[in-house]
Design an enzyme around this catalytic site. Structure first.
Site, PDB file in Angstrom:
ATOM      1  N   GLU A  68       0.819  -1.205   0.000  1.00 10.61           N
ATOM      2  CA  GLU A  68       0.000   0.000   0.000  1.00 10.61           C
ATOM      3  C   GLU A  68       0.852   1.255   0.000  1.00 10.61           C
ATOM      4  OE1 GLU A  68      -3.529  -2.471   0.873  1.00 10.61           O
ATOM      5  OE2 GLU A  68      -1.553  -2.482   1.807  1.00 10.61           O
ATOM      6  N   THR A  69       0.312   2.272  -0.653  1.00 12.79           N
ATOM      7  CA  THR A  69       0.804   3.642  -0.534  1.00 12.79           C
ATOM      8  C   THR A  69      -0.334   4.460   0.062  1.00 12.79           C
ATOM      9  OG1 THR A  69       2.309   3.443  -2.425  1.00 12.79           O
ATOM     10  CG2 THR A  69       1.647   5.671  -1.770  1.00 12.79           C
TER      11      THR A  69
END
Length: 263
Positions: free
Chosen positions: A47-48
């Site tokens: 994830e970002t």
């Protein structure tokens, strides 16, 4: 050309090269969705996270390399770590407004950060045959939460030995699959697989523990639990069931600070 500051943090880890890496961008205002998705794809991490200052704390969103997700624990922990160490040094409590799961909170507790998330209790379902084929082993029960299946095994050794068929898992219409069992040193252990989101195996999954914690609290007859995720990188979590909320504590360390050149 504009630039955007970005951090990479190892979440649910007390030292570098462990836990779950997440990228974090604290924005002045939202970027176009396509740009945020492209940044997440370029990072190629589970994830970002992107956060924007709001009237009450921050708004937060999370992207895998392939899609935006409704909730992410480790990237929220990473975002709080970045804010506490760079912008909110005198604070001990942060609030994040999410688009689908409401208000999320993070507090300092010594060297640990404590997520306060809505719980995601499960209901028992018949074991999908294709899920057993994809995971292997001999699971004893299957449960369904808001976005994930949870499959329960008898022993930690079975969890460690799982070697999923990701092609088959990719055909199962859920965000991800949690595999869990009682632990030897911990109250319970787990692994998390999400090929549908571009994440074959997630190293440490905070959001999965909103499902795991209510289940194991009921099974073990206690509300405070110690958990470990048995991915190759691994991570340790402290979990507490608090009514319809789950508190998930972990540590975090900064790996990298960078500048992204935006089109």
């Amino acid at each position: 050309m504009k630039t955007q500051e970005m951090y990479q943090v190892d979440a649910f880890a007390s030292e570098l090269f462990a836990g779950n890496p997440a990228a974090v961008c604290i924005l002045a205002k939202w970027l176009p969705d396509a740009i945020m998705q492209s940044i997440a794809a370029e990072n190629n991490l589970a994830e970002t996270a992107f956060a924007v200052p709001a009237a009450e704390g921050y708004e937060i969103r999370w992207f895998t390399p392939e899609t935006e997700v409704a909730l992410c624990g480790h990237a929220t922990l990473a975002t709080a770590h970045v804010l506490f160490t760079t912008r909110e040094r005198g604070e001990s409590h942060l609030r994040f407004q999410s688009r689908q799961r409401g208000m999320l909170e993070v507090s300092k507790s010594g060297d640990w950060l404590v997520l306060d998330f809505p719980s995601d209790p499960t209901e028992a379902i018949e074991m999908p045959r294709e899920l057993v084929s994809a995971l292997g082993g001999t699971p004893r029960s299957c449960w369904k939460g808001l976005t994930d299946y949870m499959v329960v095994y008898d022993t930690e050794a079975e969890i460690r030995a799982l070697n999923p068929n990701y092609h088959l898992l990719n055909g199962i219409p859920v965000r991800g699959v949690i595999a869990t069992a009682p632990g030897r040193e911990y109250d319970f252990v787990s692994r998390f697989f999400a090929p549908n989101c571009g994440v074959p195996e997630d190293p440490v999954t905070g959001s999965a523990h909103t499902t795991l914690t209510p289940y194991w609290a009921q099974k073990l007859g206690k509300t405070r639990l110690k958990a470990a995720q048995r991915s190759p990188r691994g991570g340790v979590l402290r979990c507490e069931l608090a009514g319809d909320r789950v508190k998930i504590a972990g540590q975090a360390v900064t790996y990298m600070k960078a500048e992204v050149y935006l089109p």
